[in-house]
Design a protein around this motif. Structure first.
Motif, short mmCIF file in Angstrom:
data_model
loop_
_atom_site.label_atom_id
_atom_site.label_comp_id
_atom_site.label_asym_id
_atom_site.label_seq_id
_atom_site.Cartn_x
_atom_site.Cartn_y
_atom_site.Cartn_z
N MET A 1 0.74 -1.27 -0.04
CA MET A 1 0.20 -0.17 -0.04
C MET A 1 1.03 1.20 0.01
SD MET A 1 -3.26 0.41 0.14
CE MET A 1 -4.38 1.46 1.06
N LYS A 2 1.93 1.27 0.80
CA LYS A 2 2.81 2.31 0.78
C LYS A 2 3.77 2.38 -0.55
CE LYS A 2 4.08 2.14 5.49
NZ LYS A 2 5.09 2.12 6.50
N GLY A 3 3.61 1.44 -1.43
CA GLY A 3 4.20 1.73 -2.75
C GLY A 3 3.22 2.28 -3.54
N ILE A 4 1.95 2.04 -3.42
CA ILE A 4 0.89 2.70 -4.23
C ILE A 4 0.90 4.18 -4.03
CG2 ILE A 4 -1.51 2.73 -4.96
CD1 ILE A 4 -1.45 -0.02 -4.80
N ILE A 5 0.85 4.55 -2.78
CA ILE A 5 0.84 6.07 -2.15
C ILE A 5 2.12 6.73 -2.54
CG2 ILE A 5 0.71 7.33 -0.31
CD1 ILE A 5 -0.84 5.26 1.15
N GLY A 6 3.19 5.97 -2.61
CA GLY A 6 4.51 6.64 -2.86
C GLY A 6 4.30 6.92 -4.46
N PHE A 7 3.76 5.98 -5.24
CA PHE A 7 3.81 6.11 -6.55
C PHE A 7 2.93 7.32 -7.08
CE2 PHE A 7 1.65 5.20 -10.59
CZ PHE A 7 2.93 4.94 -11.59
N PHE A 8 1.72 7.21 -6.19
CA PHE A 8 0.85 8.67 -6.63
C PHE A 8 1.48 9.97 -6.10
CE2 PHE A 8 -2.51 5.14 -7.31
CZ PHE A 8 -2.80 5.65 -8.70
N SER A 9 1.90 9.93 -5.16
CA SER A 9 2.72 11.13 -4.67
C SER A 9 3.59 11.63 -5.71
CB SER A 9 3.32 11.00 -3.16
OG SER A 9 4.32 10.13 -3.17
N ASP A 10 4.34 10.74 -6.29
CA ASP A 10 5.42 11.31 -7.04
C ASP A 10 4.73 11.87 -8.60
OD1 ASP A 10 7.62 10.29 -5.85
OD2 ASP A 10 7.64 8.43 -6.73
N LEU A 11 3.53 11.37 -8.84
CA LEU A 11 2.72 11.70 -9.95
C LEU A 11 1.82 12.73 -9.83
CD1 LEU A 11 1.92 8.33 -11.72
CD2 LEU A 11 3.91 10.09 -12.38
N GLN A 12 1.74 13.25 -8.57
CA GLN A 12 0.70 14.22 -7.87
C GLN A 12 0.60 15.41 -8.84
OE1 GLN A 12 0.97 15.18 -3.82
NE2 GLN A 12 -0.99 16.09 -4.06
N PRO A 13 1.96 15.99 -9.19
CA PRO A 13 1.89 17.34 -9.87
C PRO A 13 1.28 17.07 -11.55
CG PRO A 13 4.08 17.12 -9.08
CD PRO A 13 3.26 15.88 -8.65
N TYR A 14 1.69 15.80 -11.84
CA TYR A 14 1.03 15.49 -13.17
C TYR A 14 -0.50 15.30 -13.30
CZ TYR A 14 6.09 14.94 -14.27
OH TYR A 14 7.35 15.20 -14.27
N ILE A 15 -0.71 14.60 -12.22
CA ILE A 15 -2.13 14.26 -12.13
C ILE A 15 -3.20 15.69 -11.73
CG2 ILE A 15 -4.11 13.28 -10.77
CD1 ILE A 15 -2.07 11.09 -10.09
N LEU A 16 -2.54 16.60 -11.04
CA LEU A 16 -3.09 18.00 -10.88
C LEU A 16 -3.09 18.69 -12.21
CD1 LEU A 16 -4.28 19.76 -8.50
CD2 LEU A 16 -1.86 20.62 -8.41
N MET A 17 -2.16 18.69 -12.90
CA MET A 17 -1.97 19.48 -14.32
C MET A 17 -3.12 18.79 -15.10
SD MET A 17 -0.25 21.69 -14.55
CE MET A 17 0.51 21.97 -16.26
N GLY A 18 -3.17 17.45 -15.24
CA GLY A 18 -4.08 16.81 -16.22
C GLY A 18 -5.53 17.19 -15.51
N PHE A 19 -6.07 17.35 -14.13
CA PHE A 19 -7.36 17.80 -13.87
C PHE A 19 -7.49 19.22 -14.03
CE2 PHE A 19 -7.41 14.40 -10.15
CZ PHE A 19 -8.07 13.45 -11.18
N VAL A 20 -6.37 20.14 -14.12
CA VAL A 20 -6.47 21.51 -14.30
C VAL A 20 -6.89 21.56 -16.05
CG1 VAL A 20 -5.22 23.67 -14.90
CG2 VAL A 20 -4.98 22.35 -12.66
N ILE A 21 -6.10 20.84 -16.76
CA ILE A 21 -6.26 20.78 -18.26
C ILE A 21 -8.15 20.24 -18.64
CG2 ILE A 21 -5.84 19.78 -20.46
CD1 ILE A 21 -3.05 19.89 -19.46
N ILE A 22 -8.40 19.29 -17.78
CA ILE A 22 -9.76 18.76 -17.89
C ILE A 22 -10.75 19.81 -17.49
CG2 ILE A 22 -11.26 17.17 -17.10
CD1 ILE A 22 -9.06 14.98 -17.14
N ILE A 23 -10.32 20.73 -16.49
CA ILE A 23 -11.50 21.58 -16.07
C ILE A 23 -11.43 22.79 -16.95
CG2 ILE A 23 -11.65 23.44 -14.32
CD1 ILE A 23 -10.68 21.43 -12.14
N ILE A 24 -10.43 23.21 -17.63
CA ILE A 24 -10.25 24.41 -18.68
C ILE A 24 -11.11 24.01 -19.74
CG2 ILE A 24 -8.60 25.36 -20.07
CD1 ILE A 24 -6.63 25.38 -18.11
N ILE A 25 -10.92 22.65 -20.34
CA ILE A 25 -11.56 22.12 -21.52
C ILE A 25 -13.25 21.97 -20.92
CG2 ILE A 25 -12.25 19.86 -22.82
CD1 ILE A 25 -9.17 19.44 -22.43
N LEU A 26 -13.47 21.77 -19.80
CA LEU A 26 -14.85 21.69 -19.48
C LEU A 26 -15.47 23.05 -19.17
CD1 LEU A 26 -14.90 19.05 -16.69
CD2 LEU A 26 -16.00 18.93 -19.04
N ILE A 27 -14.66 24.07 -18.92
CA ILE A 27 -15.29 25.50 -18.76
C ILE A 27 -15.36 25.93 -20.20
CG2 ILE A 27 -14.24 27.96 -18.20
CD1 ILE A 27 -13.18 26.75 -15.59
#
Length: 166
Positions: A1-27
């Motif tokens: 479980m710690k491996g998955i959390i660590g993996f997502f914490s490393d990708l957190q900026p990219y995931i956040l950027m993806g969500f921001v892009i999706i929100i801009i497209i939706l707007i």
């Protein structure tokens, strides 16, 4: 479980950027849809102007009834115009006049011949002969551009001038 959390914490900026892009497209999509709805509402208001709380079917039926009435009126006007054209063909359309001296001893061009013809060259020649002691006016009928009676030179000339008019 710690491996998955660590993996997502490393990708957190990219995931956040993806969500921001999706929100801009939706707007952007939301703005396009709102603009389209606004245009549609404007067209609907234009279609239903002057009509209070009626459904679209009644409005369209009303417009179709108006179109049918306009078609009937147009047909009536067309028939009236055709009738006027037919009547106009029987009206005087060609006129010619000639003044001349009937007698050499009379001073002025006081005699005359007038032709009045319709579109079919039917009509009349009116001639007035002025003399010192009397004056005479007579008429000769014209049928299809021809007279049953003999015509004088002046009457033939005025008839020819009237016939050649369009």
């Amino acid at each position: 479980m710690k491996g998955i959390i660590g993996f997502f914490s490393d990708l957190q900026p990219y995931i956040l950027m993806g969500f921001v892009i999706i929100i801009i497209i939706l707007i952007i999509t939301l703005l396009v849809v709102l603009k389209s709805i606004n245009r549609l509402e404007t067209r609907y208001r234009k279609l239903t102007r002057g009509i209070n709380n009626e459904n679209l079917e009644k409005i369209i039926m009303s417009y179709l009834d108006n179109i049918d009435k306009v078609k009937e009126d147009t047909e009536k006007i067309k028939n009236q115009q055709q009738e006027i054209n037919n009547n106009l063909k029987q009206c005087i359309q060609k006129v010619s006049i000639l003044r001349y001296k009937a007698f050499e001893d009379i001073g002025s061009d006081l005699s005359f011949s007038i032709v009045l013809l319709d579109n079919s060259n039917d009509g009349v020649v009116l001639t007035g002969i002025y003399g010192r002691s009397d004056s005479t006016v007579y008429a000769k009928p014209i049928d299809k551009g021809i007279s049953r009676y003999d015509l004088s030179e002046e009457e033939e000339e005025v008839l020819y001038n009237a016939i050649k008019k369009q």
